[in-house]
Design a protein around this motif. Sequence first.
Motif, PDB file in Angstrom:
ATOM      1  N   CYS A  28     118.418 -38.829 -57.618  1.00  0.00           N
ATOM      2  CA  CYS A  28     117.983 -39.360 -58.910  1.00  0.00           C
ATOM      3  C   CYS A  28     116.864 -38.497 -59.485  1.00  0.00           C
ATOM      4  CB  CYS A  28     117.529 -40.801 -58.739  1.00  0.00           C
ATOM      5  SG  CYS A  28     117.062 -41.625 -60.258  1.00  0.00           S
ATOM      6  N   GLY A  29     115.924 -38.109 -58.661  1.00  0.00           N
ATOM      7  CA  GLY A  29     114.834 -37.245 -59.118  1.00  0.00           C
ATOM      8  C   GLY A  29     115.340 -35.879 -59.554  1.00  0.00           C
ATOM      9  N   ALA A  30     116.340 -35.328 -58.854  1.00  0.00           N
ATOM     10  CA  ALA A  30     116.889 -34.028 -59.220  1.00  0.00           C
ATOM     11  C   ALA A  30     117.600 -34.094 -60.574  1.00  0.00           C
ATOM     12  CB  ALA A  30     117.850 -33.539 -58.142  1.00  0.00           C
ATOM     13  N   VAL A  31     118.337 -35.168 -60.822  1.00  0.00           N
ATOM     14  CA  VAL A  31     119.017 -35.320 -62.113  1.00  0.00           C
ATOM     15  C   VAL A  31     117.998 -35.446 -63.237  1.00  0.00           C
ATOM     16  CG1 VAL A  31     120.466 -36.895 -63.463  1.00  0.00           C
ATOM     17  CG2 VAL A  31     121.145 -36.256 -61.160  1.00  0.00           C
ATOM     18  N   ILE A  32     116.957 -36.220 -63.014  1.00  0.00           N
ATOM     19  CA  ILE A  32     115.921 -36.384 -64.037  1.00  0.00           C
ATOM     20  C   ILE A  32     115.191 -35.065 -64.286  1.00  0.00           C
ATOM     21  CG2 ILE A  32     113.693 -37.496 -64.502  1.00  0.00           C
ATOM     22  CD1 ILE A  32     114.858 -40.005 -63.148  1.00  0.00           C
ATOM     23  N   TYR A  37     114.180 -30.295 -67.621  1.00  0.00           N
ATOM     24  CA  TYR A  37     114.109 -28.841 -67.678  1.00  0.00           C
ATOM     25  C   TYR A  37     115.032 -28.291 -68.769  1.00  0.00           C
ATOM     26  CZ  TYR A  37     114.750 -23.974 -66.369  1.00  0.00           C
ATOM     27  OH  TYR A  37     114.836 -22.611 -66.409  1.00  0.00           O
ATOM     28  N   LEU A  38     116.262 -28.786 -68.808  1.00  0.00           N
ATOM     29  CA  LEU A  38     117.207 -28.309 -69.823  1.00  0.00           C
ATOM     30  C   LEU A  38     116.726 -28.653 -71.234  1.00  0.00           C
ATOM     31  CD1 LEU A  38     120.598 -29.102 -68.081  1.00  0.00           C
ATOM     32  CD2 LEU A  38     119.560 -26.859 -68.464  1.00  0.00           C
ATOM     33  N   HIS A  39     116.143 -29.819 -71.394  1.00  0.00           N
ATOM     34  CA  HIS A  39     115.623 -30.206 -72.705  1.00  0.00           C
ATOM     35  C   HIS A  39     114.456 -29.307 -73.104  1.00  0.00           C
ATOM     36  CE1 HIS A  39     113.287 -32.738 -75.539  1.00  0.00           C
ATOM     37  NE2 HIS A  39     114.495 -32.876 -76.058  1.00  0.00           N
ATOM     38  N   PHE A  68     117.966 -37.644 -77.484  1.00  0.00           N
ATOM     39  CA  PHE A  68     118.804 -38.783 -77.127  1.00  0.00           C
ATOM     40  C   PHE A  68     119.563 -38.519 -75.830  1.00  0.00           C
ATOM     41  CE2 PHE A  68     122.847 -41.102 -77.420  1.00  0.00           C
ATOM     42  CZ  PHE A  68     122.353 -42.398 -77.455  1.00  0.00           C
ATOM     43  N   ALA A  69     120.126 -37.324 -75.695  1.00  0.00           N
ATOM     44  CA  ALA A  69     120.886 -36.979 -74.487  1.00  0.00           C
ATOM     45  C   ALA A  69     119.984 -36.979 -73.255  1.00  0.00           C
ATOM     46  CB  ALA A  69     121.559 -35.625 -74.657  1.00  0.00           C
ATOM     47  N   LYS A  70     118.783 -36.417 -73.398  1.00  0.00           N
ATOM     48  CA  LYS A  70     117.843 -36.387 -72.267  1.00  0.00           C
ATOM     49  C   LYS A  70     117.491 -37.803 -71.817  1.00  0.00           C
ATOM     50  CE  LYS A  70     113.507 -36.280 -72.710  1.00  0.00           C
ATOM     51  NZ  LYS A  70     112.055 -36.166 -72.791  1.00  0.00           N
ATOM     52  N   ASN A  71     117.133 -38.648 -72.762  1.00  0.00           N
ATOM     53  CA  ASN A  71     116.758 -40.020 -72.410  1.00  0.00           C
ATOM     54  C   ASN A  71     117.946 -40.813 -71.887  1.00  0.00           C
ATOM     55  OD1 ASN A  71     114.051 -39.698 -73.047  1.00  0.00           O
ATOM     56  ND2 ASN A  71     114.439 -40.082 -75.207  1.00  0.00           N
ATOM     57  N   LEU A  72     119.132 -40.539 -72.385  1.00  0.00           N
ATOM     58  CA  LEU A  72     120.322 -41.214 -71.886  1.00  0.00           C
ATOM     59  C   LEU A  72     120.617 -40.817 -70.439  1.00  0.00           C
ATOM     60  CD1 LEU A  72     122.635 -43.116 -72.744  1.00  0.00           C
ATOM     61  CD2 LEU A  72     123.946 -41.063 -73.286  1.00  0.00           C
TER      62      LEU A  72
END
Length: 151
Positions: A28-32, A37-39, A68-72
């Motif tokens: 979960c931490g890696a996905v976040i 990072y991408l954002h 929106f994509a980052k927060n989603l």
Amino acid sequence: MLNQLLKFTLVSGFLLWLRRRWKWLVGCGAVIAAAMYLHAEFLAYVGALPPESNRAVAASEYISAAFFAKNLVILASLLAYFLVEMRASRRSWNRSRREVSTPQPSAGERTAAGSAAAANDNVADDGFDFLRHGRKLENRAEKIIKGKTSK
């Protein structure tokens, strides 16, 4: 000394809690972290473009979609983690209710079925199963009586 004991208790309690959950928490931490990072890279890319170019205008239209994509992604990963944890806790709670409702095996039956039960217990071990399913403690009188009957 009491302070050291409190620290040890808190740390060991946290490590027992973390033992079953660390893989899902790291995922979960890696996905976040990847989403953040991408954002940040996208925002740096948009900031590096010349202000009035066609590419800057086109990229700036996607800034709100990027937020929106980052927060989603963050919300979805947290929701997935909580759903997995709730399912695991419900499964262990149902298993403990079934164990309470079924009669406990005698000492002879416990040793024969011990390996099969140990395999099932490792699924949701909270760190204290060795105390729950360990051998029965005997007092001194029981040890003396057992010693005389076995001779």
